[in-house]
Design an enzyme around this catalytic site. Sequence first.
Site: not given
Ligand code: GRF
Length: 224
Positions: A95, A113
């Site tokens: 979000r 990220h």
């Molecule tokens: C990861 O790829 C992170 O970089 C991005 O969202 C994904 C999260 O994965 N912001 P998870 O829900 O922690 O498995």
Amino acid sequence: MKGNMVNLGVLVSGSGSNLQAIIDNIEAGRLNARIKVIVSHLPGVYALERAKRHGISAVVIHHKEYNTRQDFDQKLVEVLKGHDVELVVLAGFMRIITPVLLRSFPMRVMNIHPALLPAFPGTHVWQAEVDSGVKFAGCTVHFVDEGTDTGPIIIQAVVPVYDDDTADSLNARILKQEHKIYSQAIQLYAEGRLEIQGHRVLAKGVPRVPESFMINPPAGRFDP
Ligand code: GRF
């Protein structure tokens, strides 16, 4: 363990593998933090199951029940403050957040990220990385500011991109590093080592990474 115990609020939207890594590091005594509350904006996501399994309070704030992003964020702030949260950790939280949250937690919202920011902000990152032809990719933990993936960078990890990579194989390689560096960033925060200077975050008193390099494809005879 070093540092003050930091009260975390972890925001999730999905599977929560980063959440799990943070839980595991806390339970193993490697991370000086406790998760006061996990908030999902969607019901039924697997991250909520993880919360239950580890006996951590979890709250669903369904975004569809709020007319504006600001109203939604106001509710988030209420829940986070109500749980005495100091640091907000976005762990796959899909979000866009608004100044309503950021003003209540200035430079106290972190995000992870799956790219070496400022390259490849936004979504559909792994495919974009593969398609672009870059030879290295990685992940970034940063403080959140009012832009999208633009906030001051705390820590990054680098991985190679192979010729036969797909978005999925690259995602898996990057995710392994995410699971380490998110906890590391939180621990640096707990130890009071993160100093923000302009757009830079300096990690005070932390040994320098040794000067080294990776070449992809390998240098062969040019690196005897
Ligand atoms: C990861 O790829 C992170 O970089 C991005 O969202 C994904 C999260 O994965 N912001 P998870 O829900 O922690 O498995």
